[in-house]
Design an enzyme around this catalytic site. Structure first.
Site, PDB file in Angstrom:
ATOM      1  N   ARG A   1       0.815  -1.218   0.000  1.00 40.17           N
ATOM      2  CA  ARG A   1       0.000   0.000   0.000  1.00 40.17           C
ATOM      3  C   ARG A   1       0.845   1.264   0.000  1.00 40.17           C
ATOM      4  O   ARG A   1       0.366   2.325  -0.398  1.00 40.17           O
ATOM      5  CB  ARG A   1      -0.978  -0.001   1.177  1.00 40.17           C
ATOM      6  CG  ARG A   1      -2.024  -1.118   1.090  1.00 40.17           C
ATOM      7  CD  ARG A   1      -3.075  -0.992   2.170  1.00 40.17           C
ATOM      8  NE  ARG A   1      -4.004  -2.103   2.147  1.00 40.17           N
ATOM      9  CZ  ARG A   1      -3.870  -3.206   2.887  1.00 40.17           C
ATOM     10  NH1 ARG A   1      -2.847  -3.316   3.719  1.00 40.17           N
ATOM     11  NH2 ARG A   1      -4.740  -4.183   2.802  1.00 40.17           N
TER      12      ARG A   1
ATOM     13  N   GLU B   1       2.985 -11.968  13.209  1.00 39.16           N
ATOM     14  CA  GLU B   1       2.194 -12.635  14.241  1.00 39.16           C
ATOM     15  C   GLU B   1       2.275 -14.147  14.105  1.00 39.16           C
ATOM     16  O   GLU B   1       2.326 -14.873  15.095  1.00 39.16           O
ATOM     17  CB  GLU B   1       0.732 -12.173  14.153  1.00 39.16           C
ATOM     18  CG  GLU B   1      -0.118 -12.676  15.305  1.00 39.16           C
ATOM     19  CD  GLU B   1      -1.531 -12.101  15.257  1.00 39.16           C
ATOM     20  OE1 GLU B   1      -2.326 -12.456  16.136  1.00 39.16           O
ATOM     21  OE2 GLU B   1      -1.812 -11.304  14.344  1.00 39.16           O
TER      22      GLU B   1
END
Length: 309
Positions: free
Chosen positions: A163, A200
């Site tokens: 992005r 994560e």
């Protein structure tokens, strides 16, 4: 007016050596202004002066000392382009409000319990896209004490995959800087610098081309949202590996409760305040949008895209 010619003493011939008779002003040879004697060569035929001409002899080159020879000094930069110039607070606040209303939130995506911040509407609207670029430009000028526009001190804008690619190049153009992408492993040709970071669930690898940043260049890293901060930290390590001077990070939004900025060893700045864990908000609202909702707003949601930046 008398028809008698004036005497030679009163009106000698024009300056050309061939003018030996009384001046008639119709048959005189051109003056020495255009035909100088051999003792005073024509200044237009001499070599270009290095102070006032470029190497090709054309005017418009760099002027070393405009205070000499009766030349006017170059005009000073406008206040808006002076380092540390005060940013127009009302303009930046208006842009932030417009961007905030242009965001969309999707609850429980990509998994339950996550409120996903969708920035894509900011690029679907020309007005919002322009507002985003302008707001980022002003934010960078303010927090890093540089100028707005192409005279900024920023040399390179680094955008994170993917992005950061959406607005990084446009922002670099506005700042007079280059744009360098940080990509996932295996996406860049040639010699690359590599940095591994924890996510994560597992690890990931970022890479930059080894010659993308020159030693000492001033760099700002941009991305849409800072969450855990792992990917941004990896990008910062890559910039330093290549010898860049990392000024800091700028994000559109921050997920405050994840404390990602604690992993970054350079200044962190965001345009919009992000989500806070445990904050009791209606679905689809961030903390900042909830605060804004308490104020009277004529245009909201999709109507924000109709406003001009």
């Amino acid at each position: 007016m008398s028809g008698q010619p004036v005497s030679f003493d009163q009106h000698p011939p024009h300056g050309h050596p061939a003018n030996t008779d009384l001046s008639t002003q119709s048959t005189d040879k051109p003056s020495t202004a255009s035909h100088p004697p051999s003792t005073k060569p024509d200044p237009t035929e001499t070599q270009p002066h290095p102070k006032f001409h470029g190497p090709d002899g054309k005017t418009g080159g760099a002027i070393e000392d405009a205070t000499q020879g009766g030349l006017a000094a170059a005009p000073a930069a406008s206040p808006a382009q002076q380092p540390g110039a005060q940013i127009n607070g009302p303009e930046l606040a208006r842009l932030k409000a417009m961007l905030r209303r242009g965001l969309r939130q999707f609850p429980d995506w990509p998994e339950k319990g996550i409120l996903f911040e969708d920035i894509m509407p900011l690029f679907a609207s020309h007005a919002l896209h322009s507002s985003l670029t302008r707001a980022m430009e002003m934010q960078i000028a303010h927090v890093f004490n540089t100028t707005t526009g192409e005279k900024s001190d920023v040399d390179v804008v680094v955008g994170l995959e993917s992005r950061g690619f959406l607005f990084g190049p446009q922002l670099a153009l506005r700042l007079g800087a280059g744009f360098v992408p940080v990509r996932k492993k295996g996406k860049l040709p040639g010699e690359v610098a590599t940095e591994t970071f924890k996510k994560e669930y597992g690890e990931d690898v970022f890479q930059m081309q080894s010659d993308a940043i020159q030693k000492g260049q001033k760099v700002v890293i941009v991305d849409d949202i800072i969450a855990t901060g792992g990917s941004a930290a990896a990008a910062g390590n890559l910039v330093r590996k290549l010898g860049g001077n990392l000024l800091g990070y700028v994000f559109i939004m921050e997920l405050d409760f994840l404390k990602g900025r604690e992993k970054l060893d350079a200044p962190v700045h965001t345009l919009l305040t992000g989500q806070e864990k445990g904050l009791d908000l209606p679905l689809g609202q961030t903390k900042e949008s909830a605060e804004e909702a308490a104020k009277p707003v004529k245009d909201a949601g999709g109507a924000a895209s109709q406003q001009q930046p």
